[in-house]
Design a protein around this motif. Structure first.
Motif, PDB file in Angstrom:
ATOM      1  N   LEU A  45     115.429  57.537  -0.777  1.00 43.21           N
ATOM      2  CA  LEU A  45     116.752  58.038  -1.164  1.00 43.21           C
ATOM      3  C   LEU A  45     117.314  58.971  -0.108  1.00 43.21           C
ATOM      4  O   LEU A  45     118.509  58.944   0.161  1.00 43.21           O
ATOM      5  N   ARG A  46     116.465  59.788   0.510  1.00 43.08           N
ATOM      6  CA  ARG A  46     116.975  60.729   1.508  1.00 43.08           C
ATOM      7  C   ARG A  46     117.581  59.995   2.696  1.00 43.08           C
ATOM      8  O   ARG A  46     118.547  60.467   3.288  1.00 43.08           O
ATOM      9  N   HIS A  47     117.025  58.817   3.040  1.00 42.72           N
ATOM     10  CA  HIS A  47     117.576  58.045   4.155  1.00 42.72           C
ATOM     11  C   HIS A  47     118.932  57.450   3.777  1.00 42.72           C
ATOM     12  O   HIS A  47     119.852  57.402   4.601  1.00 42.72           O
ATOM     13  N   THR A  65     122.853  68.160  -4.726  1.00 38.42           N
ATOM     14  CA  THR A  65     121.764  69.101  -4.533  1.00 38.42           C
ATOM     15  C   THR A  65     120.800  68.620  -3.457  1.00 38.42           C
ATOM     16  O   THR A  65     120.460  67.425  -3.387  1.00 38.42           O
ATOM     17  N   SER A  66     120.345  69.538  -2.629  1.00 40.84           N
ATOM     18  CA  SER A  66     119.466  69.192  -1.511  1.00 40.84           C
ATOM     19  C   SER A  66     118.118  68.657  -1.984  1.00 40.84           C
ATOM     20  O   SER A  66     117.385  68.033  -1.203  1.00 40.84           O
ATOM     21  N   ASP A  67     117.771  68.883  -3.260  1.00 39.58           N
ATOM     22  CA  ASP A  67     116.501  68.375  -3.791  1.00 39.58           C
ATOM     23  C   ASP A  67     116.413  66.854  -3.653  1.00 39.58           C
ATOM     24  O   ASP A  67     115.316  66.301  -3.506  1.00 39.58           O
ATOM     25  N   GLN A 117     126.377  61.718   2.885  1.00 42.35           N
ATOM     26  CA  GLN A 117     126.477  62.632   1.749  1.00 42.35           C
ATOM     27  C   GLN A 117     126.128  64.056   2.208  1.00 42.35           C
ATOM     28  O   GLN A 117     125.477  64.250   3.240  1.00 42.35           O
ATOM     29  N   ILE A 118     126.558  65.055   1.459  1.00 44.90           N
ATOM     30  CA  ILE A 118     126.456  66.450   1.894  1.00 44.90           C
ATOM     31  C   ILE A 118     125.485  67.209   1.000  1.00 44.90           C
ATOM     32  O   ILE A 118     125.725  67.370  -0.199  1.00 44.90           O
ATOM     33  N   PRO A 119     124.352  67.696   1.574  1.00 47.44           N
ATOM     34  CA  PRO A 119     123.382  68.441   0.760  1.00 47.44           C
ATOM     35  C   PRO A 119     123.863  69.857   0.472  1.00 47.44           C
ATOM     36  O   PRO A 119     124.426  70.527   1.326  1.00 47.44           O
ATOM     37  N   VAL A 120     123.633  70.301  -0.758  1.00 46.59           N
ATOM     38  CA  VAL A 120     123.971  71.658  -1.163  1.00 46.59           C
ATOM     39  C   VAL A 120     122.663  72.418  -1.387  1.00 46.59           C
ATOM     40  O   VAL A 120     121.895  72.077  -2.287  1.00 46.59           O
ATOM     41  N   HIS A 121     122.413  73.426  -0.564  1.00 45.59           N
ATOM     42  CA  HIS A 121     121.197  74.228  -0.670  1.00 45.59           C
ATOM     43  C   HIS A 121     121.507  75.425  -1.561  1.00 45.59           C
ATOM     44  O   HIS A 121     122.089  76.413  -1.101  1.00 45.59           O
ATOM     45  N   ARG A 122     121.136  75.352  -2.819  1.00 42.07           N
ATOM     46  CA  ARG A 122     121.433  76.435  -3.747  1.00 42.07           C
ATOM     47  C   ARG A 122     120.471  77.605  -3.539  1.00 42.07           C
ATOM     48  O   ARG A 122     119.299  77.397  -3.265  1.00 42.07           O
TER      49      ARG A 122
END
Length: 295
Positions: free
Chosen positions: A82-84, A73-75, A91-96
């Motif tokens: 953690l985002r870095h 999850t993109s959150d 890793q691949i963000p999923v924008h729900r």
């Protein structure tokens, strides 16, 4: 001579944090790592028990010589530091529920075609089942499999919920036994002929939009659901094996046949059920687990 950091700085950093915590907080019972290909694009499909199971699963996959790429999850990309780590580790963000949702499957398809090991939780979140059985899955895994032809490996896990479960009580010193088992690839060959005229490389959303009116009820949407159910059946079989219990029968949908519960051998009888790890590089083949080991 020291081996160079596999996968770059951020993957090495994540491994340096996760592996000691995994050793400290759990007793690992790993098996089936030989079923994860040592190279090439592969889809690793896992059940989701807890917020703590992704790093434990990452340790399992990393120990086979592969660098896991999670669809997450993109959150999580909004969390400092953690985002870095997530971005640097690929890793691949999923924008729900967002116009950018389609980008996640495009990025995942690109990763598979580049030979990556992609980890996906097809349920789309932590299970809400009171006994921690998988909940109904979304069709993203079917889209990825049909678009790339990558093998789909079911990876069942059990035990992480004893560290942090739905009661939201953290048990850092319980040291539960965490079982993770990768089964053989799910056989999706029977869907290939039907998929060929329908599949598009940029398929990205659930529902009937991609099926198109010209295909009607025989279009893409029913095929995606069938593939998804085949994948989840394979995952449930492996989960039943490591839990030593059959999933209770569920009420069928209209027109669906009731399948009686299977008798499942207990986890102790599963081949290669002893704890251990494998080593190697991204291009090395994973090996069978060995007792008492760990990387």
């Amino acid at each position: 001579m020291r081996r160079p950091w596999r996968g770059g700085f951020w993957i090495a950093f994540a491994a340096a944090v996760i592996r000691p915590l995994s050793w400290l907080l759990t007793r690992r019972r790993w098996s089936g790592q030989e079923n994860i290909p040592g190279s090439g694009g592969v889809i690793l499909v896992a059940n989701h028990l807890s917020t703590v199971d992704p790093p434990l699963l990452a340790h399992y996959v990393y120990a086979t010589g592969r660098n896991p790429r999670f669809m997450a999850t993109s959150d999580l990309w909004e969390v400092p530091i953690l985002r870095h780590v997530l971005a640097g580790a690929g890793q691949i963000p999923v924008h729900r529920r967002d116009p950018n949702a389609q980008e996640a499957l495009r990025d995942a398809i690109a990763a598979l075609r580049a030979g990556r090991a992609l980890v996906i939780y097809p349920e789309g979140g932590i299970t809400t089942d009171p006994d921690y059985w998988p909940r109904p899955a979304r069709t993203g895994v079917a889209r990825l499999a049909l678009a790339t032809g990558a093998p789909v490996i079911p990876v069942a896990q059990w035990g992480a919920q004893r560290i942090w479960g739905r009661e939201r009580r953290l048990r850092l010193f319980a040291r539960p036994e965490v079982r993770i088992h990768a089964g053989p690839p799910v056989d999706l060959a029977r869907f290939a002929a039907r998929a060929e005229p329908l599949v598009r490389p940029t398929m990205a959303t659930d529902g009937d939009q991609s099926a198109g009116g010209e295909h009607g009820s025989g279009g893409l949407a029913p095929l995606l659901r069938e593939v998804t159910e085949a994948v989840m059946a394979g995952l449930t079989t492996e989960l039943e094996r490591i839990r030593g219990a059959s999933r209770p029968a569920v009420m069928p949908r209209p027109g669906q046949e009731v399948i009686p519960p299977r008798q499942v051998a207990p986890a102790d009888a599963a081949a290669g059920a002893e704890a251990g790890t494998a080593s190697g590089s991204e291009s090395d083949a994973g090996s069978t687990a060995h007792p008492g080991g760990g990387r």
